[in-house]
Design an enzyme around this catalytic site. Sequence first.
Site, short mmCIF file in Angstrom:
data_model
loop_
_atom_site.label_atom_id
_atom_site.label_comp_id
_atom_site.label_asym_id
_atom_site.label_seq_id
_atom_site.Cartn_x
_atom_site.Cartn_y
_atom_site.Cartn_z
N THR A 28 0.86 -1.19 0.00
CA THR A 28 0.00 0.00 0.00
C THR A 28 0.89 1.23 0.00
O THR A 28 1.69 1.42 0.92
CB THR A 28 -0.92 0.01 1.23
OG1 THR A 28 -1.61 -1.24 1.31
CG2 THR A 28 -1.93 1.13 1.13
N LYS A 140 4.13 -9.06 3.70
CA LYS A 140 2.78 -8.51 3.68
C LYS A 140 1.96 -9.40 2.74
O LYS A 140 1.62 -9.02 1.61
CB LYS A 140 2.79 -7.06 3.21
CG LYS A 140 1.53 -6.31 3.62
CD LYS A 140 1.73 -4.82 3.63
CE LYS A 140 0.52 -4.11 4.22
NZ LYS A 140 0.69 -2.65 4.27
N GLU A 173 4.04 -5.20 16.77
CA GLU A 173 3.65 -4.10 15.88
C GLU A 173 2.35 -3.51 16.37
O GLU A 173 1.88 -3.83 17.47
CB GLU A 173 3.50 -4.61 14.44
CG GLU A 173 2.46 -5.72 14.28
CD GLU A 173 2.48 -6.36 12.90
OE1 GLU A 173 3.36 -6.05 12.09
OE2 GLU A 173 1.59 -7.21 12.64
#
Length: 269
Positions: A28, A140, A173
């Site tokens: 992204t 990802k 995270e």
Amino acid sequence: MFLINGLEQDTLPASDRAIQFGDGCFTTARILDGDVCLLEAHIRRLQHGCEKLMIPFTHWETLRQEMCQLATGKDSGVLKVIISRGSGGRGYSAASCINPTRILSVSAYPAHYTRWREDGVTLTLSPVRLGRNPMLAGLKHLNRLEQVLIRTHLEQTDADEALVLDSEGFITECCAANLLWRQGEEVFTPSLEHAGVNGLMRQFCLEQLARSGFRVVEVSAGETSLQTADEVIICNALMPVVPVRAYGQQRWSSRELFQFLAPICEQTR
């Protein structure tokens, strides 16, 4: 809008393995003044993801052109790129999957990031823990059910973001961001050897810090480590860097690390 294999459409075959198994990877990117920020880094991330997942995608120059095409003329926005293994195979077998699918989409830039950068954010501890898998750690990939559950729990609170631990109780995270905290001149960030996403802005921040007076330490640490922090920040490719003002009873007002990184990260093109 969506661009699927070069065609403007929003329909994907039900046989595509992105739907069947979450078999693919994505990135992204931020669009700013008609450019894709960190374009080459996003391409490299997708290449690394395809290599790790053994997806035979080869149309990298076409993909780069499409990414730039979708960003052209836009002052701001979000560009998402998905590469799926495509359709084919029976069951889990990918033996006959020879035509990967590329999916590009553009959406509006999240307006709240500007407020977050100015005011800072609050964190809450997520009850959802990330499973450890060294083979997939850092990637990802399209299997984001853990993040969906983290976000669902987060939306039931007043906090802005979630502090996420792995199954062993180590800070990993946030729901959609990486985490760094400063103690004096030392900057700590979670080791992502077993779980988590190695975000591009995290990588960029660590590169900048390596050239500075700060000393970076990757650690496996529990949430109590934040109690001695002088400052906490979160980052991703869109934010790009945001200060944390509170976590539970902890409050932070120092912005030394944020003020060092924010101007540099805002200039990434």
